[in-house]
Design a protein around this motif. Structure first.
Motif, PDB file in Angstrom:
ATOM      1  N   TYR A  98       0.803  -1.221   0.000  1.00  0.00           N
ATOM      2  CA  TYR A  98       0.000   0.000   0.000  1.00  0.00           C
ATOM      3  C   TYR A  98       0.839   1.276   0.000  1.00  0.00           C
ATOM      4  N   ASN A 100       2.465   4.051  -1.501  1.00  0.00           N
ATOM      5  CA  ASN A 100       2.154   4.560  -2.841  1.00  0.00           C
ATOM      6  C   ASN A 100       3.423   5.021  -3.549  1.00  0.00           C
ATOM      7  N   TRP A 199      -6.034  -0.882  -5.306  1.00  0.00           N
ATOM      8  CA  TRP A 199      -5.423  -0.021  -6.322  1.00  0.00           C
ATOM      9  C   TRP A 199      -6.288   0.064  -7.577  1.00  0.00           C
TER      10      TRP A 199
END
Length: 207
Positions: A98, A100, A199
């Motif tokens: 996760y 980013n 995502w």
């Protein structure tokens, strides 16, 4: 013994030369281990993901910008996953799925890559769930190379190589403790699938 080399010194000519060193380490490591809690292990990074990471390194440290050459070498090092002569036991923290790096498109491609490669004979890939109870305090990422005779740690300002046996034993012990709380096989794939869905549902951020 622990040796330290500042990143700005080690990367004084750019990222490509360092990747050559890493290729050699991986080629010499028949059985390796890696614990990476917050990002994707370099040998499983997609080209797009690696491009973002190495670009951030160059910008942060102010070293020569040879990112395409460095990325090409990082992709070259991944051949150890397919030559039938190596095996790597890798633990990724769920957070790594996760964090980013490069936006939703880069992350979708990266999670797809993990799902594709998780069943490689050369790879034992586990995901340490964010809510798992672990009998080990949180620590930095590390790799164990060679025949277990070297641990490599990357810090903000420098990289460390640990070769003293009593210290190496602690890295092995820490890895085993994290491993006990790690999900493998179908359970790991479920965690990857959850990240994949996240995502897929995340739109690009407007700049």
């Amino acid at each position: 013994m622990t040796s330290s080399v500042p990143w700005q010194e080690r990367l004084s000519t750019g990222t490509e030369a360092v990747q050559d060193d890493v290729i050699r380490w991986y080629q010499d490591t028949r059985e390796g281990k890696a614990y990476v809690p917050g990002m994707i292990w370099g040998t499983l990074q997609t080209e797009a993901y690696a491009t973002v990471i190495l670009g951030q390194v160059v910008n942060f440290l102010g070293v020569p910008n040879d990112v395409p050459a460095g990325v090409a070498k990082r992709m070259q090092r991944q051949q150890v996953l397919y030559d039938g002569e190596h095996h790597y036991d890798v633990i990724l923290g769920e957070q790594a799925l996760y964090t980013n790096v490069g936006g939703p498109e880069v992350m979708r491609e990266q999670i797809d890559r993990l799902l594709r490669d998780i069943d490689l004979p050369s790879l034992t890939l586990g995901i340490l769930p964010a809510t798992a109870r672990v009998d080990m305090f949180p620590v930095h990422a590390f790799n164990i190379y060679g025949n277990g005779d070297r641990a490599h740690v990357e810090l903000v300002s420098s990289s460390l190589d640990v070769t003293e046996q009593r210290e190496l034993a602690l890295y092995g012990k820490a890895f085993d403790m994290f491993r006990k709380a790690t999900s493998y096989g179908d359970d790991a794939k479920k965690l990857l699938g959850k990240a994949q869905s996240f995502w897929a549902d995340t739109p690009p951020r407007d700049e």
